[in-house]
Design an enzyme around this catalytic site. Structure first.
Site, PDB file in Angstrom:
ATOM      1  N   HIS A 144      -6.571  -4.713  -4.256  1.00  0.00           N
ATOM      2  CA  HIS A 144      -7.404  -4.629  -3.066  1.00  0.00           C
ATOM      3  C   HIS A 144      -8.840  -5.996  -2.236  1.00  0.00           C
ATOM      4  O   HIS A 144      -8.776  -5.504  -1.428  1.00  0.00           O
ATOM      5  CB  HIS A 144      -7.882  -3.458  -3.515  1.00  0.00           C
ATOM      6  CG  HIS A 144      -8.745  -2.764  -2.794  1.00  0.00           C
ATOM      7  ND1 HIS A 144      -8.737  -1.121  -1.364  1.00  0.00           N
ATOM      8  CD2 HIS A 144     -10.020  -2.719  -2.637  1.00  0.00           C
ATOM      9  CE1 HIS A 144      -9.889  -1.358  -0.909  1.00  0.00           C
ATOM     10  NE2 HIS A 144     -11.353  -2.119  -1.283  1.00  0.00           N
ATOM     11  N   GLU A 145      -9.150  -6.611  -3.750  1.00  0.00           N
ATOM     12  CA  GLU A 145     -10.230  -7.534  -3.452  1.00  0.00           C
ATOM     13  C   GLU A 145      -9.309  -8.747  -2.631  1.00  0.00           C
ATOM     14  O   GLU A 145      -9.900  -9.123  -1.898  1.00  0.00           O
ATOM     15  CB  GLU A 145     -11.051  -7.426  -4.430  1.00  0.00           C
ATOM     16  CG  GLU A 145     -11.680  -6.122  -5.062  1.00  0.00           C
ATOM     17  CD  GLU A 145     -12.383  -6.033  -4.541  1.00  0.00           C
ATOM     18  OE1 GLU A 145     -12.881  -6.272  -2.829  1.00  0.00           O
ATOM     19  OE2 GLU A 145     -12.713  -4.440  -4.878  1.00  0.00           O
ATOM     20  N   HIS A 148      -9.122  -7.878   1.191  1.00  0.00           N
ATOM     21  CA  HIS A 148     -10.749  -8.030   1.917  1.00  0.00           C
ATOM     22  C   HIS A 148     -10.638  -9.014   1.888  1.00  0.00           C
ATOM     23  O   HIS A 148     -10.820  -9.450   3.538  1.00  0.00           O
ATOM     24  CB  HIS A 148     -11.269  -7.460   1.413  1.00  0.00           C
ATOM     25  CG  HIS A 148     -11.636  -5.447   1.071  1.00  0.00           C
ATOM     26  ND1 HIS A 148     -12.007  -5.279   2.195  1.00  0.00           N
ATOM     27  CD2 HIS A 148     -11.795  -4.663  -0.488  1.00  0.00           C
ATOM     28  CE1 HIS A 148     -12.534  -4.052   1.820  1.00  0.00           C
ATOM     29  NE2 HIS A 148     -12.116  -4.217   0.736  1.00  0.00           N
ATOM     30  N   GLU A 224     -11.593  -0.426   4.400  1.00  0.00           N
ATOM     31  CA  GLU A 224     -11.288   0.273   3.053  1.00  0.00           C
ATOM     32  C   GLU A 224      -9.720   0.465   3.006  1.00  0.00           C
ATOM     33  O   GLU A 224      -8.577   0.668   2.556  1.00  0.00           O
ATOM     34  CB  GLU A 224     -11.861   0.979   2.495  1.00  0.00           C
ATOM     35  CG  GLU A 224     -13.706   0.791   2.305  1.00  0.00           C
ATOM     36  CD  GLU A 224     -13.171  -0.371   0.909  1.00  0.00           C
ATOM     37  OE1 GLU A 224     -13.095  -0.680   0.297  1.00  0.00           O
ATOM     38  OE2 GLU A 224     -13.913  -1.814   1.411  1.00  0.00           O
TER      39      GLU A 224
END
Length: 293
Positions: A144-145, A148, A224
């Site tokens: 997930h990071e 980003h 997100e």
């Protein structure tokens, strides 16, 4: 206390630098004998709005490391650190990114990504998250990071912040000008901005700043969902991300510094959700399940 000190000193330093820039460029001289110079005011507002946002982005890695006490893993010292660095390397390779710095810090479950560019980024994870999650779940959080970073979310949100900040400074001073003029319409002896202007600008900066924060947080929540979808693509399946979010729903996430709070785990109930950088975990899980159906 350490974070408050850093926040205050950083903001003061940024305002000092931007004040010097607006003085040297003459952008702060938007009051003229003919009235308000809207062109020069817009330049002034843009310097403050975009300048503050981009300086904060440029300093984000340093501030994040200093305020959380994050330690960049130069040489892994144990099996957990070896796994952490190797996992981020694999995910970054899949995302076609240069290897970001990988850091670990003591604290409650949380993780964040920050950095001025895709190729100058940092992924940091707390000891609390590594201790409370399975490797599969922790890998999903790392994915997930990394997503980003691959999506350019730090720069995107900085641009959005710069735009709304510019309008806050611009509109506040226009309203302040007209309020001050109305209050002094029978006073021809004084010139330049008066008390009415300064008071109005302060109030408008606060009110418009709150509204601007709602706008920025809305876009942050949308990013997100995109990062969750990006993690699912990097992992080849949404299930690890769903499991990680389910695990997080039973935890109290650790607090992060303001400049990276939008990149970490958080959420606020009720109407305060308008000021939350993250959607509810249930909504994120539902979005992942819907996309994979």
């Amino acid at each position: 206390m350490k974070r408050i000190f850093l926040l205050v000193t950083t903001n003061l330093a940024i305002m000092l630098v931007l004040g010097i820039v607006t003085t040297l460029t003459g952008a702060n001289r938007f009051f003229t004998q003919e009235g308000l110079d809207l062109g020069r005011l817009l330049v002034f507002a843009a310097i403050l709005g975009f300048g503050g946002a981009f300086i904060s982005l440029w300093l984000s890695k340093f501030i994040a490391k200093w305020s959380t006490g994050a330690r960049v893993i130069e040489t892994p010292a144990n099996s957990t650190e070896y796994w952490l660095v190797d996992t981020v390397r694999k995910l970054a390779s899949k995302a076609d990114l240069r290897m970001p710095e990988v850091a670990i810090y003591d604290g409650e479950p949380n993780a964040f990504a920050t950095g001025a560019t895709k190729n100058n980024s940092l992924v940091a994870v707390s000891t609390g998250l590594l201790q409370s999650m399975t490797r599969e779940e922790a890998e999903a959080v790392l994915a997930h990071e990394v997503a980003h970073i691959a999506n350019g979310d730090m720069v995107t949100l900085t641009l959005i912040q710069g735009v709304v900040n510019t309008f806050v400074y611009f509109l506040s001073r226009i309203i302040g000008y007209f309020v001050d003029a109305a209050l002094r319409k029978n006073d021809e002896s004084s010139s330049g901005p008066g008390l009415g202007y300064m008071a109005t600008v302060i109030v408008c900066d606060i009110v418009f700043g709150i509204l601007a924060s709602i706008i920025v947080m809305y876009f942050s929540r949308q990013r997100e969902f995109r990062a969750d979808a990006g993690a699912a693509r990097l992992l080849g399946t949404p299930q690890p991300m769903i499991h990680a979010l389910q695990r997080l729903s039973g935890m109290q996430p650790g607090e992060l510094p303001q400049n990276v709070a939008t990149a970490g785990i958080n959420g606020r109930p009720g109407w305060m959700a308008l000021f939350s950088s993250h959607p509810p975990l249930e909504a994120r899980i539902a979005a992942l399940r819907s996309a994979s159906a």
